[in-house]
Motif scaffolding. Structure first.
Motif, PDB file in Angstrom:
ATOM      1  N   SER A  18       3.719  -0.173  -1.509  1.00 47.61           N
ATOM      2  CA  SER A  18       2.339  -0.044  -2.507  1.00 47.61           C
ATOM      3  C   SER A  18       2.252   1.299  -3.262  1.00 47.61           C
ATOM      4  O   SER A  18       1.895   1.520  -4.433  1.00 47.61           O
ATOM      5  CB  SER A  18       1.188  -0.595  -1.745  1.00 47.61           C
ATOM      6  OG  SER A  18       0.877   0.160  -0.729  1.00 47.61           O
ATOM      7  N   GLU A  19       2.371   2.438  -2.336  1.00 49.67           N
ATOM      8  CA  GLU A  19       2.195   3.741  -3.041  1.00 49.67           C
ATOM      9  C   GLU A  19       3.282   4.007  -4.210  1.00 49.67           C
ATOM     10  O   GLU A  19       2.929   4.553  -5.200  1.00 49.67           O
ATOM     11  CB  GLU A  19       2.401   4.939  -1.855  1.00 49.67           C
ATOM     12  CG  GLU A  19       2.007   6.224  -2.397  1.00 49.67           C
ATOM     13  CD  GLU A  19       1.797   7.209  -1.149  1.00 49.67           C
ATOM     14  OE1 GLU A  19       1.988   8.363  -1.573  1.00 49.67           O
ATOM     15  OE2 GLU A  19       1.733   6.821  -0.160  1.00 49.67           O
ATOM     16  N   ALA A  20       4.491   3.773  -3.945  1.00 46.47           N
ATOM     17  CA  ALA A  20       5.675   3.926  -4.574  1.00 46.47           C
ATOM     18  C   ALA A  20       5.523   2.984  -5.874  1.00 46.47           C
ATOM     19  O   ALA A  20       5.906   3.517  -6.828  1.00 46.47           O
ATOM     20  CB  ALA A  20       7.085   3.719  -4.165  1.00 46.47           C
ATOM     21  N   LEU A  21       5.031   2.010  -5.734  1.00 47.40           N
ATOM     22  CA  LEU A  21       4.916   1.055  -6.843  1.00 47.40           C
ATOM     23  C   LEU A  21       3.682   1.382  -7.912  1.00 47.40           C
ATOM     24  O   LEU A  21       3.725   1.409  -8.898  1.00 47.40           O
ATOM     25  CB  LEU A  21       4.387  -0.397  -6.417  1.00 47.40           C
ATOM     26  CG  LEU A  21       4.293  -1.469  -7.353  1.00 47.40           C
ATOM     27  CD1 LEU A  21       5.330  -1.742  -8.461  1.00 47.40           C
ATOM     28  CD2 LEU A  21       3.836  -2.877  -6.774  1.00 47.40           C
ATOM     29  N   SER A  22       2.605   2.030  -7.200  1.00 46.29           N
ATOM     30  CA  SER A  22       1.487   2.688  -7.925  1.00 46.29           C
ATOM     31  C   SER A  22       1.905   3.835  -8.796  1.00 46.29           C
ATOM     32  O   SER A  22       1.608   3.834  -9.871  1.00 46.29           O
ATOM     33  CB  SER A  22       0.593   3.169  -7.062  1.00 46.29           C
ATOM     34  OG  SER A  22      -0.668   3.533  -7.671  1.00 46.29           O
ATOM     35  N   THR A  23       2.905   4.702  -8.231  1.00 49.79           N
ATOM     36  CA  THR A  23       3.422   5.602  -8.928  1.00 49.79           C
ATOM     37  C   THR A  23       4.061   5.157 -10.273  1.00 49.79           C
ATOM     38  O   THR A  23       3.888   5.538 -11.392  1.00 49.79           O
ATOM     39  CB  THR A  23       4.390   6.506  -8.146  1.00 49.79           C
ATOM     40  OG1 THR A  23       3.692   7.024  -7.041  1.00 49.79           O
ATOM     41  CG2 THR A  23       4.832   7.762  -9.031  1.00 49.79           C
TER      42      THR A  23
ATOM     43  N   THR B  35      -8.704   0.152 -10.068  1.00 47.51           N
ATOM     44  CA  THR B  35      -8.346  -1.153  -9.034  1.00 47.51           C
ATOM     45  C   THR B  35      -7.089  -1.522  -9.005  1.00 47.51           C
ATOM     46  O   THR B  35      -6.227  -1.467 -10.225  1.00 47.51           O
ATOM     47  CB  THR B  35      -9.153  -2.241  -9.619  1.00 47.51           C
ATOM     48  OG1 THR B  35      -8.738  -2.686 -11.142  1.00 47.51           O
ATOM     49  CG2 THR B  35     -10.658  -2.107  -9.757  1.00 47.51           C
ATOM     50  N   TYR B  36      -6.833  -1.721  -7.799  1.00 51.32           N
ATOM     51  CA  TYR B  36      -5.106  -2.039  -7.579  1.00 51.32           C
ATOM     52  C   TYR B  36      -4.956  -2.916  -6.326  1.00 51.32           C
ATOM     53  O   TYR B  36      -5.382  -2.426  -5.229  1.00 51.32           O
ATOM     54  CB  TYR B  36      -4.477  -0.653  -7.184  1.00 51.32           C
ATOM     55  CG  TYR B  36      -3.035  -0.802  -6.837  1.00 51.32           C
ATOM     56  CD1 TYR B  36      -2.157  -1.913  -7.553  1.00 51.32           C
ATOM     57  CD2 TYR B  36      -2.413   0.291  -6.001  1.00 51.32           C
ATOM     58  CE1 TYR B  36      -0.776  -1.768  -6.938  1.00 51.32           C
ATOM     59  CE2 TYR B  36      -1.036   0.103  -5.416  1.00 51.32           C
ATOM     60  CZ  TYR B  36      -0.145  -0.921  -6.163  1.00 51.32           C
ATOM     61  OH  TYR B  36       1.076  -0.836  -5.674  1.00 51.32           O
ATOM     62  N   GLU B  37      -4.588  -4.177  -6.428  1.00 46.73           N
ATOM     63  CA  GLU B  37      -4.362  -5.045  -5.314  1.00 46.73           C
ATOM     64  C   GLU B  37      -3.250  -5.767  -5.476  1.00 46.73           C
ATOM     65  O   GLU B  37      -2.612  -6.113  -6.575  1.00 46.73           O
ATOM     66  CB  GLU B  37      -5.523  -6.044  -5.275  1.00 46.73           C
ATOM     67  CG  GLU B  37      -7.062  -5.524  -5.125  1.00 46.73           C
ATOM     68  CD  GLU B  37      -7.932  -6.332  -5.146  1.00 46.73           C
ATOM     69  OE1 GLU B  37      -7.746  -7.684  -5.302  1.00 46.73           O
ATOM     70  OE2 GLU B  37      -9.200  -6.039  -5.111  1.00 46.73           O
ATOM     71  N   ILE B  38      -2.615  -6.018  -4.206  1.00 45.24           N
ATOM     72  CA  ILE B  38      -1.305  -6.908  -4.280  1.00 45.24           C
ATOM     73  C   ILE B  38      -1.381  -8.069  -3.525  1.00 45.24           C
ATOM     74  O   ILE B  38      -2.013  -7.938  -2.150  1.00 45.24           O
ATOM     75  CB  ILE B  38      -0.195  -5.960  -3.881  1.00 45.24           C
ATOM     76  CG1 ILE B  38      -0.055  -4.650  -4.468  1.00 45.24           C
ATOM     77  CG2 ILE B  38       1.132  -6.913  -3.699  1.00 45.24           C
ATOM     78  CD1 ILE B  38       1.168  -3.859  -4.077  1.00 45.24           C
ATOM     79  N   GLU B  39      -0.995  -9.172  -3.706  1.00 47.97           N
ATOM     80  CA  GLU B  39      -1.157 -10.530  -3.027  1.00 47.97           C
ATOM     81  C   GLU B  39       0.231 -11.237  -3.444  1.00 47.97           C
ATOM     82  O   GLU B  39       0.698 -11.539  -4.218  1.00 47.97           O
ATOM     83  CB  GLU B  39      -2.404 -11.313  -3.411  1.00 47.97           C
ATOM     84  CG  GLU B  39      -2.452 -12.687  -2.624  1.00 47.97           C
ATOM     85  CD  GLU B  39      -3.716 -13.463  -3.272  1.00 47.97           C
ATOM     86  OE1 GLU B  39      -3.862 -14.708  -2.856  1.00 47.97           O
ATOM     87  OE2 GLU B  39      -4.200 -12.796  -4.146  1.00 47.97           O
ATOM     88  N   ARG B  40       0.740 -11.578  -2.002  1.00 43.86           N
ATOM     89  CA  ARG B  40       2.074 -12.469  -1.913  1.00 43.86           C
ATOM     90  C   ARG B  40       1.778 -13.916  -2.330  1.00 43.86           C
ATOM     91  O   ARG B  40       0.701 -14.581  -1.731  1.00 43.86           O
ATOM     92  CB  ARG B  40       2.675 -12.361  -0.459  1.00 43.86           C
ATOM     93  CG  ARG B  40       3.832 -13.170  -0.524  1.00 43.86           C
ATOM     94  CD  ARG B  40       4.739 -13.084   0.801  1.00 43.86           C
ATOM     95  NE  ARG B  40       5.727 -13.893   0.798  1.00 43.86           N
ATOM     96  CZ  ARG B  40       6.018 -14.938   1.734  1.00 43.86           C
ATOM     97  NH1 ARG B  40       4.848 -15.408   2.205  1.00 43.86           N
ATOM     98  NH2 ARG B  40       7.119 -15.701   1.435  1.00 43.86           N
TER      99      ARG B  40
END
Length: 354
Positions: free
Chosen positions: A13-18, A29-34
């Protein structure tokens, strides 16, 4: 494994945020759901500062050669963005495995119902049921009408010998799965089905863009009003080839009222048996009238579609046996795949006509 643990297995998630910050700017706001409903590539919903996004990546663990090509999926949707074909807007593609551990792409999320296991209440009238079928065929005709040269997809596939390669490819995919699954049980009908397909390959219809996985639960309907398709998704198996393979794939996932028991109810909806839904023969008729193409050699195309589905499901079973998936459907493939191959054999022998 909890949903949070599953997400962390699939995405850094940190690398994706970058990566998203570089593409879309910073987010508060930043959320991930499968998404738990997929059976092939992994789908994750990403909320990024007011953007509702969808991330697609291959499943974890070993996969068959040429399977789960998400960047191919991105490429075709990006090319179709300016056409009549209804696809989500693409955001970015990334081939760098150092970001989340695999290649991936991101597209805009499309809101609306997906008909997977049952219809929704506002689609339960005879008029709506007929409209659903007509929309499916009419949107498929749009795919097959794309000017591939105009959208830059002339090198997207090899139309010559397409059906021969399809038969060969799905034998290879099946064999890859059977390296592990053959130790668990036999599939008696597999050999005669393979031999018949090898010996009965027709000349392909004129080449078009094909979706490769066109069916009810790969379209998203508009959120309100009468049935109208807002977007077509899951393009990972798209290519240039024989359009009748798309039509026969759609028929595999369509049940008539007098059909035998469904070979794989986990994947094939049965609500199309209800009054008001056109028959498979009616779908074929609408397609033929719209395109001028006759659905010749239907036993070959329909048997190939089921053989392909059985091969995909055998790969599911391999993933289960190798411990690469916790999907509760996968162990059921021990029984379901032989049943599907028996179904293909019945079509070949003329016992299951349109």
């Amino acid at each position: 494994m909890s949903s949070e643990e599953k997400v962390s297995q699939l995405v850094d998630s940190e690398a994706l945020s970058t990566r998203l910050t570089a593409e879309l700017g910073p987010a508060e706001t930043y959320e991930i759901e499968r998404f738990p409903g997929g059976h092939s590539n992994e789908t994750l919903f990403v909320a990024w500062n007011g953007h509702d996004l969808v991330l697609r990546r291959p499943p974890p663990g070993e996969t068959a050669k040429n399977a789960h090509d998400v960047l191919r999926e991105y490429h075709v949707m990006d090319a179709l963005g300016g056409t009549d074909v209804r696809v989500p807007s693409t955001v970015l593609a990334c081939a760098d495995h150092s970001v989340i551990g695999s290649e991936f792409y991101i597209m805009e999320s499309i809101k609306g119902p997906v008909l997977r296991n049952d219809e929704i209440e506002r689609f339960s009238s005879a008029d709506a049921r007929r409209a659903i079928a007509e929309e499916l065929i009419d949107r498929l005709v749009e795919i097959h009408s794309v000017d591939v040269e105009a959208v830059g997809l002339t090198d997207f596939g090899r139309p010559d010998g397409f059906l021969t390669r399809q038969v060969s490819r799905w034998r290879e995919q099946f064999d890859w799965a059977r390296e592990i699954t053959a130790e668990e049980r036999e599939i008696p009908s597999l050999k005669p089905v393979r031999e018949w397909l090898d010996q009965n390959i027709p000349e392909s219809s004129p080449s078009t863009l094909v979706h490769g996985d066109y069916k009810l639960d790969n379209v998203i309907f508009e959120p309100n009003g009468s049935p109208e398709i807002a977007a077509i998704v899951d393009w990972e198996m798209s290519t240039l080839g024989d359009p009748l393979t798309d039509l026969s794939w759609l028929l595999t996932y369509w049940q008539d009222a007098d059909d035998d028991d469904c070979a794989i109810p986990e994947l094939i909806p049965t609500f199309t048996r209800q009054e008001g839904y056109p028959t498979k023969a009616a779908l074929v008729n609408r397609y033929e009238q719209a395109t001028g193409t006759t659905f010749e050699h239907d036993r070959f195309y329909r048997a190939l579609a089921i053989y392909k589905l059985a091969g995909i499901c055998e790969m599911f079973y391999r993933r289960y046996l190798k411990g690469n998936s916790d999907n509760p459907m996968y162990p059921k493939m021990r029984q379901r795949v032989p049943t599907m191959v028996d179904w293909a054999l019945r079509i070949i022998e003329g016992e299951d006509p349109l």
